[in-house]
Design a protein around this motif. Sequence first.
Motif, PDB file in Angstrom:
ATOM      1  N   LEU A 177       0.843  -1.198   0.000  1.00  0.00           N
ATOM      2  CA  LEU A 177       0.000   0.000   0.000  1.00  0.00           C
ATOM      3  C   LEU A 177       0.871   1.238   0.000  1.00  0.00           C
ATOM      4  CD1 LEU A 177      -2.754  -1.040   2.573  1.00  0.00           C
ATOM      5  CD2 LEU A 177      -2.717  -1.366   0.085  1.00  0.00           C
ATOM      6  N   ILE A 178       0.514   2.207  -0.855  1.00  0.00           N
ATOM      7  CA  ILE A 178       1.266   3.455  -0.978  1.00  0.00           C
ATOM      8  C   ILE A 178       0.296   4.627  -0.871  1.00  0.00           C
ATOM      9  CG2 ILE A 178       3.055   2.355  -2.390  1.00  0.00           C
ATOM     10  CD1 ILE A 178       1.723   3.603  -4.853  1.00  0.00           C
ATOM     11  N   ALA A 179       0.847   5.827  -0.845  1.00  0.00           N
ATOM     12  CA  ALA A 179       0.016   7.025  -0.661  1.00  0.00           C
ATOM     13  C   ALA A 179      -1.064   7.145  -1.730  1.00  0.00           C
ATOM     14  CB  ALA A 179       0.899   8.269  -0.657  1.00  0.00           C
ATOM     15  N   ALA A 180      -0.768   6.721  -2.972  1.00  0.00           N
ATOM     16  CA  ALA A 180      -1.736   6.845  -4.063  1.00  0.00           C
ATOM     17  C   ALA A 180      -2.958   5.963  -3.855  1.00  0.00           C
ATOM     18  CB  ALA A 180      -1.068   6.498  -5.388  1.00  0.00           C
ATOM     19  N   ASP A 181      -2.873   4.972  -2.959  1.00  0.00           N
ATOM     20  CA  ASP A 181      -4.024   4.109  -2.673  1.00  0.00           C
ATOM     21  C   ASP A 181      -5.040   4.784  -1.764  1.00  0.00           C
ATOM     22  OD1 ASP A 181      -3.293   1.623  -4.028  1.00  0.00           O
ATOM     23  OD2 ASP A 181      -1.665   1.501  -2.578  1.00  0.00           O
ATOM     24  N   LEU A 182      -4.648   5.869  -1.114  1.00  0.00           N
ATOM     25  CA  LEU A 182      -5.477   6.469  -0.070  1.00  0.00           C
ATOM     26  C   LEU A 182      -6.425   7.524  -0.622  1.00  0.00           C
ATOM     27  CD1 LEU A 182      -2.660   6.992   2.595  1.00  0.00           C
ATOM     28  CD2 LEU A 182      -4.060   4.943   2.194  1.00  0.00           C
ATOM     29  N   ILE A 183      -7.453   7.834   0.152  1.00  0.00           N
ATOM     30  CA  ILE A 183      -8.324   8.970  -0.144  1.00  0.00           C
ATOM     31  C   ILE A 183      -7.554  10.220   0.263  1.00  0.00           C
ATOM     32  CG2 ILE A 183     -10.517  10.100   0.394  1.00  0.00           C
ATOM     33  CD1 ILE A 183     -11.636   7.296   1.041  1.00  0.00           C
ATOM     34  N   GLU A 184      -7.061  10.947  -0.697  1.00  0.00           N
ATOM     35  CA  GLU A 184      -6.126  12.040  -0.416  1.00  0.00           C
ATOM     36  C   GLU A 184      -6.722  13.069   0.541  1.00  0.00           C
ATOM     37  OE1 GLU A 184      -2.787  14.224  -0.171  1.00  0.00           O
ATOM     38  OE2 GLU A 184      -2.972  12.247  -1.111  1.00  0.00           O
ATOM     39  N   GLN A 185      -7.984  13.435   0.332  1.00  0.00           N
ATOM     40  CA  GLN A 185      -8.597  14.452   1.179  1.00  0.00           C
ATOM     41  C   GLN A 185      -8.750  13.994   2.629  1.00  0.00           C
ATOM     42  OE1 GLN A 185     -11.914  16.902  -0.460  1.00  0.00           O
ATOM     43  NE2 GLN A 185     -11.883  15.418  -2.123  1.00  0.00           N
ATOM     44  N   ALA A 186      -8.707  12.671   2.841  1.00  0.00           N
ATOM     45  CA  ALA A 186      -8.940  12.136   4.185  1.00  0.00           C
ATOM     46  C   ALA A 186      -7.653  11.799   4.928  1.00  0.00           C
ATOM     47  CB  ALA A 186      -9.808  10.887   4.094  1.00  0.00           C
ATOM     48  N   ARG A 187      -6.500  11.924   4.276  1.00  0.00           N
ATOM     49  CA  ARG A 187      -5.272  11.417   4.878  1.00  0.00           C
ATOM     50  C   ARG A 187      -4.982  12.020   6.258  1.00  0.00           C
ATOM     51  NH1 ARG A 187      -0.086  11.336   1.128  1.00  0.00           N
ATOM     52  NH2 ARG A 187       0.796  11.051   3.224  1.00  0.00           N
ATOM     53  N   GLU A 188      -5.043  13.324   6.369  1.00  0.00           N
ATOM     54  CA  GLU A 188      -4.739  13.965   7.649  1.00  0.00           C
ATOM     55  C   GLU A 188      -5.741  13.549   8.720  1.00  0.00           C
ATOM     56  OE1 GLU A 188      -4.167  18.447   9.588  1.00  0.00           O
ATOM     57  OE2 GLU A 188      -4.454  18.200   7.419  1.00  0.00           O
ATOM     58  N   ASP A 189      -7.014  13.543   8.368  1.00  0.00           N
ATOM     59  CA  ASP A 189      -8.052  13.161   9.333  1.00  0.00           C
ATOM     60  C   ASP A 189      -7.881  11.720   9.785  1.00  0.00           C
ATOM     61  OD1 ASP A 189      -9.123  15.681   9.087  1.00  0.00           O
ATOM     62  OD2 ASP A 189     -10.768  15.068   7.775  1.00  0.00           O
ATOM     63  N   VAL A 190      -7.628  10.811   8.830  1.00  0.00           N
ATOM     64  CA  VAL A 190      -7.503   9.402   9.186  1.00  0.00           C
ATOM     65  C   VAL A 190      -6.261   9.165  10.026  1.00  0.00           C
ATOM     66  CG1 VAL A 190      -7.224   7.060   8.298  1.00  0.00           C
ATOM     67  CG2 VAL A 190      -8.834   8.621   7.197  1.00  0.00           C
ATOM     68  N   ALA A 191      -5.169   9.865   9.729  1.00  0.00           N
ATOM     69  CA  ALA A 191      -3.963   9.734  10.557  1.00  0.00           C
ATOM     70  C   ALA A 191      -4.274  10.094  12.003  1.00  0.00           C
ATOM     71  CB  ALA A 191      -2.848  10.611  10.012  1.00  0.00           C
ATOM     72  N   LYS A 192      -5.036  11.157  12.214  1.00  0.00           N
ATOM     73  CA  LYS A 192      -5.417  11.555  13.570  1.00  0.00           C
ATOM     74  C   LYS A 192      -6.321  10.513  14.211  1.00  0.00           C
ATOM     75  CE  LYS A 192      -5.127  16.536  12.684  1.00  0.00           C
ATOM     76  NZ  LYS A 192      -5.912  17.793  12.526  1.00  0.00           N
ATOM     77  N   ARG A 193      -7.275   9.946  13.417  1.00  0.00           N
ATOM     78  CA  ARG A 193      -8.167   8.915  13.956  1.00  0.00           C
ATOM     79  C   ARG A 193      -7.367   7.686  14.373  1.00  0.00           C
ATOM     80  NH1 ARG A 193     -11.275  11.233  16.118  1.00  0.00           N
ATOM     81  NH2 ARG A 193      -9.854  12.916  15.653  1.00  0.00           N
ATOM     82  N   LEU A 194      -6.374   7.308  13.554  1.00  0.00           N
ATOM     83  CA  LEU A 194      -5.563   6.131  13.874  1.00  0.00           C
ATOM     84  C   LEU A 194      -4.672   6.371  15.086  1.00  0.00           C
ATOM     85  CD1 LEU A 194      -4.605   5.004  10.262  1.00  0.00           C
ATOM     86  CD2 LEU A 194      -5.966   3.686  11.889  1.00  0.00           C
ATOM     87  N   GLU A 195      -4.159   7.586  15.222  1.00  0.00           N
ATOM     88  CA  GLU A 195      -3.368   7.905  16.414  1.00  0.00           C
ATOM     89  C   GLU A 195      -4.240   7.838  17.664  1.00  0.00           C
ATOM     90  OE1 GLU A 195      -1.864  11.663  15.203  1.00  0.00           O
ATOM     91  OE2 GLU A 195      -0.115  10.803  14.171  1.00  0.00           O
ATOM     92  N   HIS A 196      -5.472   8.331  17.548  1.00  0.00           N
ATOM     93  CA  HIS A 196      -6.416   8.233  18.660  1.00  0.00           C
ATOM     94  C   HIS A 196      -6.714   6.768  18.966  1.00  0.00           C
ATOM     95  CE1 HIS A 196     -10.622   9.530  20.383  1.00  0.00           C
ATOM     96  NE2 HIS A 196      -9.869   8.913  21.276  1.00  0.00           N
TER      97      HIS A 196
END
Length: 212
Positions: A177-196
């Motif tokens: 999995l690489i960055a291009a697989d992700l929903i670009e607009q959601a990357r920052e939000d999802v990173a925060k959700r995963l850290e939580h």
Amino acid sequence: MNEAEERLDVLDEQGVPTGEVKARALVHRDGDWHRSFHLWIVRERRYVLLQRRSKDKDLEADKVDVSVGGHFRTGETLLDVVREVEEELGVVVTPGDLEYLDTYKAERSYPDATDREFQETYVMFDDRPLEHYSPNYREVYVLYEVPIDRAIDLYRDGAPVAAAGWDAYARRNNALLIAADLIEQAREDVAKRLEHLRRWTETREAEPSESS
């Protein structure tokens, strides 16, 4: 009823129902706030499951996303919306299997749609192996397993991660999995959700795993 025709409750900017009910396609067209259901499935308290969305989805087709995601239809409660887990992954769960994490306000813009959601987020600890899931090809093409730490690195920094995968045709389907697989607009939000999610998992009182 197809996804576009699903009836959703329209919310105001504080998440309070306005009393208006609209078809999902119109909610996205008009940029109305609405409720969504997100579920993170965690294995062995250190792996998180990610789904690759079906190529037929109206938004962000073929992108990697939360373990399970869906909408609260009009008037639905958690008891009703857990149907999404069975619809997407072929697993029957009850609200008692889930634990509430948080509610997050998310907004994404597209050429023909604006998706504004109050994402009600839950966690489920489930140690069953990937091959015990049955992804529905109309919803999910592949289900991946990734260490939570590596998932955070992927979303936050775009660091590639090797993921074990099980697809909708009951096949092993591993991937890098690489960055291009992700929903670009959601990357920052999802990173925060995963850290939580990681903090919550680490501080939560330990329970025996299914295999113990």
